[in-house]
Design a protein around this motif. Sequence first.
Motif, PDB file in Angstrom:
ATOM      1  N   ILE A 217      31.178 -65.843 -41.503  1.00 58.43           N
ATOM      2  CA  ILE A 217      32.533 -65.494 -41.923  1.00 58.43           C
ATOM      3  C   ILE A 217      32.694 -65.636 -43.427  1.00 58.43           C
ATOM      4  N   LEU A 218      32.239 -66.767 -43.970  1.00 61.19           N
ATOM      5  CA  LEU A 218      32.394 -66.994 -45.405  1.00 61.19           C
ATOM      6  C   LEU A 218      31.594 -65.984 -46.221  1.00 61.19           C
TER       7      LEU A 218
ATOM      8  N   SER B 123      33.147 -62.321 -45.700  1.00 61.70           N
ATOM      9  CA  SER B 123      34.450 -62.203 -46.370  1.00 61.70           C
ATOM     10  C   SER B 123      34.303 -62.230 -47.883  1.00 61.70           C
TER      11      SER B 123
ATOM     12  N   THR C   7      32.528 -59.245 -40.223  1.00 58.15           N
ATOM     13  CA  THR C   7      33.419 -59.879 -41.201  1.00 58.15           C
ATOM     14  C   THR C   7      33.425 -59.122 -42.526  1.00 58.15           C
TER      15      THR C   7
ATOM     16  N   PHE D 205      39.677 -62.557 -49.562  1.00 52.29           N
ATOM     17  CA  PHE D 205      38.726 -63.583 -49.142  1.00 52.29           C
ATOM     18  C   PHE D 205      39.412 -64.776 -48.479  1.00 52.29           C
TER      19      PHE D 205
ATOM     20  N   SER E 245      38.889 -65.396 -44.424  1.00 50.75           N
ATOM     21  CA  SER E 245      38.010 -66.503 -44.049  1.00 50.75           C
ATOM     22  C   SER E 245      38.773 -67.587 -43.290  1.00 50.75           C
TER      23      SER E 245
ATOM     24  N   GLU F 118      39.825 -66.232 -39.697  1.00 50.35           N
ATOM     25  CA  GLU F 118      38.649 -65.996 -38.860  1.00 50.35           C
ATOM     26  C   GLU F 118      38.022 -67.316 -38.415  1.00 50.35           C
TER      27      GLU F 118
END
Length: 476
Positions: free
Chosen positions: A85-86, A89, A227, A263, A267, A270
């Motif tokens: 995810i990080l 994103s 993502t 972002f 993030s 999610e």
Amino acid sequence: MSTTTRPYAPEPAGPVEVREGHYGTKVAAVEPGGAEVVPDDERHGSPVQLFWTWTSPNLEFATVFVGVLGLLAFGLSFWQAVAAILLGSALGGITHGVLSARGPSFGVPQMVLSRLPFGFRGNVLPAGLNALTAGIGWFAVNSVSGALALGSLTDLPNSLCLCIIVAAQLAVAFLGHNMVHAFERYAFPLLAVVFAVTTVVILAKSHPGAHGGGGGIGGFLVLLGATFGYAAGWNPYASDYTRYLPRSADRVKVGLYAGLGVFVSCSVLEIAGAASMTIGAYGSGSPTSEFTSHLPTLLAKLTLLCIAIGAVSANAINIYSGSMSFLALGVRLPLALRRAIVAVGFGAIGFVLALTSLDDAGAKYENFLLIIAYWIGPWLGVFFADQWLRRGGRLEGLLFDRTHNPLAGWLAMAVGMAVSIPLFSNQTKYVGVVPDHAPKVGDLTFEVGFVVSLAVYVAVHTWETRRSRTTSASAA
């Protein structure tokens, strides 16, 4: 459309279409014109407004559901999902910031800027895809989540809730640019506070150390693609919301605030979605009610309300930019309110699609969210390659030149999609050749599409440039 000499750029180098009418800072007024250049005397705003403009539309349930998919569909552990995810994103936020930064310089929507590498006719490929995915696809997805949330909150029929949500979305998008920014600004405090508290509660109840379902590197790559695709789904809209900023606006700040808005919101929500899956698996209820079932009653109701408001925030942007993309196709509509009228048309089509999706929202969410990056990856590859190759050159005149029709852009994007989708797609509806034989590969569609399109564009653009110079030298 106007071809007057209102100030918009020093010494324009070619044909230019300037947006007619006077709009300025008015909010409760219909934005005139279409996808033409915003003249300098109409420019206003500051870069910081982009943070809430791009945070608010992601504070809604479709964002949460992307994180849910990491554990529900791809078998990842919580921490594996967080990593994907990080990273996804961040990549989508960076590309969004870079694209947003060009808006003040050119004063045109993103899909008009896309004419630089694709040409006037070739731009039909990306602009047409964006008009469909934004004005109809995303509109339907978010309308459904908003309607289900409103239905869970009020016990009204889902079809009636859908009508309420769609009417609100269309009202904001119909009025135009200034109303969209204003709505996102005033929705931001409520959405940010409620979803922040919701995330804290979900994380406190979660079990981050729970083992995943064996998704491995393949599941990680599929979620990474999802993502990135979700964040980058806003990329084709980027300069739509920066083109009214003064030409003197700090480009670094423009890109930073726009990228951070995407972002941070993507993030956080999610991750909350992924965490909710460690509390308990989703049952047979609607996805929105399943998510809020983990919350105290009052917070659950506030979250459902914010999911509905977030859907309006997202779809006001989707309809607005979908109509801009349609007008960027070069369709001539001799109407002063052509953008507003096109927005209503997209809303009507999206409403019908959303109405047919109310009974199977979860499956339709998954299928749509996972394929959105398939065309955006190749488009970004072409766009960024062109931006690098043309750096320092004079570009304004190419945006409205109907004779500007290079081969490189649309060919590179088409090749990128033709290679990446059949070979690397890994979805419920279709598994490509590579993941079919090597499931651990996951889904590399957007990565391969980006690289292939970039490489093809550089090669064909270089060949076209040399050929043009040789022809010019021969003629001289």
